[in-house]
Design a protein around this motif. Sequence first.
Motif, PDB file in Angstrom:
ATOM      1  N   LEU A  86      59.237  31.071  33.661  1.00 59.50           N
ATOM      2  CA  LEU A  86      58.198  30.847  32.645  1.00 59.50           C
ATOM      3  C   LEU A  86      56.874  30.450  33.288  1.00 59.50           C
ATOM      4  CD1 LEU A  86      60.264  28.954  29.912  1.00 59.50           C
ATOM      5  CD2 LEU A  86      59.438  31.318  29.836  1.00 59.50           C
ATOM      6  N   GLN A  87      56.943  29.537  34.281  1.00 56.90           N
ATOM      7  CA  GLN A  87      55.697  29.095  34.906  1.00 56.90           C
ATOM      8  C   GLN A  87      55.086  30.196  35.765  1.00 56.90           C
ATOM      9  OE1 GLN A  87      54.546  28.058  38.129  1.00 56.90           O
ATOM     10  NE2 GLN A  87      56.386  28.121  39.420  1.00 56.90           N
ATOM     11  N   LEU A  88      55.916  31.050  36.361  1.00 56.72           N
ATOM     12  CA  LEU A  88      55.388  32.133  37.181  1.00 56.72           C
ATOM     13  C   LEU A  88      54.745  33.221  36.326  1.00 56.72           C
ATOM     14  CD1 LEU A  88      58.192  32.438  39.902  1.00 56.72           C
ATOM     15  CD2 LEU A  88      55.817  31.740  40.264  1.00 56.72           C
ATOM     16  N   VAL A  89      55.322  33.490  35.158  1.00 51.33           N
ATOM     17  CA  VAL A  89      54.687  34.431  34.225  1.00 51.33           C
ATOM     18  C   VAL A  89      53.296  33.922  33.860  1.00 51.33           C
ATOM     19  CG1 VAL A  89      54.760  35.366  31.879  1.00 51.33           C
ATOM     20  CG2 VAL A  89      56.837  35.337  33.261  1.00 51.33           C
ATOM     21  N   ALA A  90      53.223  32.636  33.518  1.00 50.51           N
ATOM     22  CA  ALA A  90      51.926  32.052  33.154  1.00 50.51           C
ATOM     23  C   ALA A  90      50.985  31.989  34.354  1.00 50.51           C
ATOM     24  CB  ALA A  90      52.140  30.650  32.582  1.00 50.51           C
ATOM     25  N   TRP A  91      51.532  31.703  35.533  1.00 54.20           N
ATOM     26  CA  TRP A  91      50.717  31.599  36.742  1.00 54.20           C
ATOM     27  C   TRP A  91      50.086  32.950  37.095  1.00 54.20           C
ATOM     28  CZ3 TRP A  91      47.977  28.273  38.895  1.00 54.20           C
ATOM     29  CH2 TRP A  91      47.686  28.232  40.265  1.00 54.20           C
ATOM     30  N   VAL A  92      50.883  34.015  37.000  1.00 56.76           N
ATOM     31  CA  VAL A  92      50.359  35.362  37.251  1.00 56.76           C
ATOM     32  C   VAL A  92      49.256  35.681  36.244  1.00 56.76           C
ATOM     33  CG1 VAL A  92      50.910  37.830  37.278  1.00 56.76           C
ATOM     34  CG2 VAL A  92      52.502  36.205  38.277  1.00 56.76           C
ATOM     35  N   ALA A  93      49.466  35.277  34.986  1.00 55.27           N
ATOM     36  CA  ALA A  93      48.454  35.521  33.946  1.00 55.27           C
ATOM     37  C   ALA A  93      47.162  34.755  34.225  1.00 55.27           C
ATOM     38  CB  ALA A  93      49.011  35.123  32.581  1.00 55.27           C
ATOM     39  N   VAL A  94      47.294  33.512  34.670  1.00 56.57           N
ATOM     40  CA  VAL A  94      46.119  32.698  34.997  1.00 56.57           C
ATOM     41  C   VAL A  94      45.326  33.345  36.130  1.00 56.57           C
ATOM     42  CG1 VAL A  94      45.396  30.537  36.089  1.00 56.57           C
ATOM     43  CG2 VAL A  94      46.966  30.480  34.164  1.00 56.57           C
ATOM     44  N   LEU A  95      46.021  33.734  37.190  1.00 53.10           N
ATOM     45  CA  LEU A  95      45.350  34.360  38.332  1.00 53.10           C
ATOM     46  C   LEU A  95      44.738  35.706  37.947  1.00 53.10           C
ATOM     47  CD1 LEU A  95      48.020  33.576  41.085  1.00 53.10           C
ATOM     48  CD2 LEU A  95      45.811  32.467  40.783  1.00 53.10           C
ATOM     49  N   ASN A  96      45.444  36.447  37.100  1.00 53.25           N
ATOM     50  CA  ASN A  96      44.929  37.717  36.598  1.00 53.25           C
ATOM     51  C   ASN A  96      43.634  37.492  35.812  1.00 53.25           C
ATOM     52  OD1 ASN A  96      44.498  40.191  35.249  1.00 53.25           O
ATOM     53  ND2 ASN A  96      46.683  40.625  35.143  1.00 53.25           N
ATOM     54  N   SER A  97      43.676  36.484  34.939  1.00 55.05           N
ATOM     55  CA  SER A  97      42.507  36.167  34.112  1.00 55.05           C
ATOM     56  C   SER A  97      41.322  35.722  34.963  1.00 55.05           C
ATOM     57  CB  SER A  97      42.865  35.073  33.105  1.00 55.05           C
ATOM     58  OG  SER A  97      41.751  34.701  32.326  1.00 55.05           O
ATOM     59  N   GLN A  98      41.584  34.889  35.960  1.00 59.77           N
ATOM     60  CA  GLN A  98      40.505  34.424  36.840  1.00 59.77           C
ATOM     61  C   GLN A  98      39.887  35.590  37.610  1.00 59.77           C
ATOM     62  OE1 GLN A  98      42.539  31.330  39.087  1.00 59.77           O
ATOM     63  NE2 GLN A  98      41.460  29.763  37.947  1.00 59.77           N
ATOM     64  N   GLY A  99      40.737  36.463  38.111  1.00 62.38           N
ATOM     65  CA  GLY A  99      40.230  37.624  38.841  1.00 62.38           C
ATOM     66  C   GLY A  99      39.412  38.535  37.948  1.00 62.38           C
ATOM     67  N   ALA A 100      39.903  38.785  36.736  1.00 61.89           N
ATOM     68  CA  ALA A 100      39.195  39.654  35.789  1.00 61.89           C
ATOM     69  C   ALA A 100      37.874  39.037  35.355  1.00 61.89           C
ATOM     70  CB  ALA A 100      40.078  39.923  34.572  1.00 61.89           C
ATOM     71  N   THR A 101      37.858  37.725  35.165  1.00 55.07           N
ATOM     72  CA  THR A 101      36.624  37.037  34.769  1.00 55.07           C
ATOM     73  C   THR A 101      35.566  37.139  35.862  1.00 55.07           C
ATOM     74  OG1 THR A 101      37.863  35.457  33.404  1.00 55.07           O
ATOM     75  CG2 THR A 101      35.644  34.817  34.070  1.00 55.07           C
ATOM     76  N   ALA A 102      36.009  36.939  37.118  1.00 56.90           N
ATOM     77  CA  ALA A 102      35.079  37.043  38.247  1.00 56.90           C
ATOM     78  C   ALA A 102      34.523  38.460  38.369  1.00 56.90           C
ATOM     79  CB  ALA A 102      35.773  36.634  39.534  1.00 56.90           C
ATOM     80  N   LEU A 103      35.396  39.456  38.192  1.00 50.70           N
ATOM     81  CA  LEU A 103      34.947  40.846  38.279  1.00 50.70           C
ATOM     82  C   LEU A 103      33.990  41.196  37.142  1.00 50.70           C
ATOM     83  CD1 LEU A 103      38.262  42.663  39.322  1.00 50.70           C
ATOM     84  CD2 LEU A 103      36.177  42.452  40.684  1.00 50.70           C
ATOM     85  N   ALA A 104      34.299  40.700  35.936  1.00 48.22           N
ATOM     86  CA  ALA A 104      33.441  40.982  34.785  1.00 48.22           C
ATOM     87  C   ALA A 104      32.039  40.412  34.986  1.00 48.22           C
ATOM     88  CB  ALA A 104      34.065  40.398  33.515  1.00 48.22           C
ATOM     89  N   SER A 105      31.960  39.287  35.701  1.00 48.10           N
ATOM     90  CA  SER A 105      30.662  38.644  35.942  1.00 48.10           C
ATOM     91  C   SER A 105      29.834  39.378  36.997  1.00 48.10           C
ATOM     92  CB  SER A 105      30.876  37.192  36.386  1.00 48.10           C
ATOM     93  OG  SER A 105      31.580  36.472  35.399  1.00 48.10           O
ATOM     94  N   LEU A 106      30.445  40.355  37.665  1.00 51.71           N
ATOM     95  CA  LEU A 106      29.720  41.137  38.670  1.00 51.71           C
ATOM     96  C   LEU A 106      29.083  42.389  38.058  1.00 51.71           C
ATOM     97  CD1 LEU A 106      32.258  40.877  41.641  1.00 51.71           C
ATOM     98  CD2 LEU A 106      30.020  39.779  41.469  1.00 51.71           C
ATOM     99  N   ASN A 107      29.017  42.392  36.726  1.00 52.52           N
ATOM    100  CA  ASN A 107      28.342  43.468  35.970  1.00 52.52           C
ATOM    101  C   ASN A 107      28.975  44.839  36.189  1.00 52.52           C
ATOM    102  OD1 ASN A 107      26.372  41.571  35.060  1.00 52.52           O
ATOM    103  ND2 ASN A 107      25.313  41.780  37.034  1.00 52.52           N
ATOM    104  N   LEU A 108      30.303  44.882  36.232  1.00 55.86           N
ATOM    105  CA  LEU A 108      30.997  46.159  36.374  1.00 55.86           C
ATOM    106  C   LEU A 108      31.076  46.866  35.016  1.00 55.86           C
ATOM    107  CD1 LEU A 108      34.011  45.194  38.677  1.00 55.86           C
ATOM    108  CD2 LEU A 108      31.826  46.164  39.332  1.00 55.86           C
ATOM    109  N   PRO A 109      31.059  48.199  35.015  1.00 56.59           N
ATOM    110  CA  PRO A 109      31.122  48.943  33.746  1.00 56.59           C
ATOM    111  C   PRO A 109      32.560  49.064  33.222  1.00 56.59           C
ATOM    112  CG  PRO A 109      30.968  50.469  35.568  1.00 56.59           C
ATOM    113  CD  PRO A 109      30.859  49.096  36.169  1.00 56.59           C
ATOM    114  N   ILE A 110      33.254  47.943  33.117  1.00 55.83           N
ATOM    115  CA  ILE A 110      34.634  47.922  32.630  1.00 55.83           C
ATOM    116  C   ILE A 110      34.862  46.616  31.880  1.00 55.83           C
ATOM    117  CG2 ILE A 110      35.432  47.001  34.858  1.00 55.83           C
ATOM    118  CD1 ILE A 110      38.099  48.408  34.395  1.00 55.83           C
ATOM    119  N   SER A 111      35.557  46.684  30.771  1.00 54.95           N
ATOM    120  CA  SER A 111      35.755  45.502  29.933  1.00 54.95           C
ATOM    121  C   SER A 111      36.756  44.535  30.560  1.00 54.95           C
ATOM    122  CB  SER A 111      36.249  45.918  28.547  1.00 54.95           C
ATOM    123  OG  SER A 111      37.547  46.476  28.637  1.00 54.95           O
ATOM    124  N   PHE A 112      36.732  43.306  30.070  1.00 58.59           N
ATOM    125  CA  PHE A 112      37.669  42.286  30.548  1.00 58.59           C
ATOM    126  C   PHE A 112      39.121  42.699  30.319  1.00 58.59           C
ATOM    127  CE2 PHE A 112      40.297  38.550  29.603  1.00 58.59           C
ATOM    128  CZ  PHE A 112      40.209  37.853  30.804  1.00 58.59           C
TER     129      PHE A 112
END
Length: 394
Positions: free
Chosen positions: A90-116
């Motif tokens: 359960l914690q690893l599922v959530a941990w992967v999601a947290v890291l995924n979200s952080q990575g996607a948020t950082a990429l979205a802030s780099l003005n890429l032409p792709i949605s979160f």
Amino acid sequence: MENRTGLLSNAIIWFGVAISVSEIEAGIGIGATTSLSSLWFPLILGHILGGILLFLVGYIGASIRQNAMEMTSSTFGRYGSKFFATLNVLQLVAWVAVLNSQGATALASLNLPISFPLTCVFLAALIALWVYLGLKRIEKVTTVIMTILTVLLVVLSFKLLGYASTEALPLNSTALGFWNIFEISIAMPISWLPVISDYTKDVEKPVKATVLSAVAYTIASLWMYFIGIEIANIGASYTIAQAILLANLGTVGIIIVVLSTITTNFMAANSAGESAKVIYNKLNPKVVGVIVSAISAVLAISGIMDHYIDFLYLIASVFAPMAAVLLVSFYISKDNLSDSRVWYWNMFAWLAGFIVYNITLSMDSIFLGPTLLAIIVSAVLAYAGDLIFKKKKS
């Protein structure tokens, strides 16, 4: 002859685990609210103690050739092992999601032409592919990726050193105390305690490989915290993406975020499969890892990052006291491991540490911090139980 991983492979694996957006974010959080002169000692102390715990736990798996959750059965019994394996999945599922979200948020802030949401799906797909191919099949590719990633992060580190602070801390900000910083520092290595033996169980040289794994993680983690502190020193409100753009590393920054997300998330998703096998031995770890990657995308899109800090504390509250009891059991209580009464007592020792952690968590900068207090309480109770049962036997 069984396939065994070498010293360099394990060092690279655990160096890559620490290179993640989450570690940099933790450094930003510390640097934005604390003066440089008062943060280094608790930061380094937390990492050193966390690294020692990683070694001690990882060596158990390396010496008995069992994964992280399998090896808990001798300490907590069959059902206790399944209990912790379930919590770990359960914690690893959530941990992967947290890291995924952080990575996607950082990429979205780099003005890429792709949605979160699409970025979350893209990262999850790469992680699923990594898990499906397996560690041995991509060992050389991982080495190349880690070399590239290390070089890029060195460039980023030196670029950020050229920028001085341009913002003072907000007037209403509260500086973190010594034990607050220590707690944030030790939280990251603690989060990998229920994972490390999934990889050390297959090493050629148990002691050397486990030492290298713990040292590689500790050094890389401190480096990520340092980058985060550098970013905070540019300005209290700065983010990873803003720092990358400021350093004129747009494309390089994208590569850093994507690769760091994959190298860390692969380990968590793969270990979710290993733990699932303990719950039900007919499950295929690779298939579970792929499913976990898919679920992580859904959770990341749903906004799991809103509960990120609370989630980190929850991991520590469960697995820090578990590790404490496990260490006492393996290194001290070897003669009592077949006694079912010891298993029940060890569950009680874990529960006591879990409760202590959650009670002291609300106490600001309490001496030793919640993690160490929970570890001490659970270890002392586990040792007391060992003495009692040995005395009864004699």
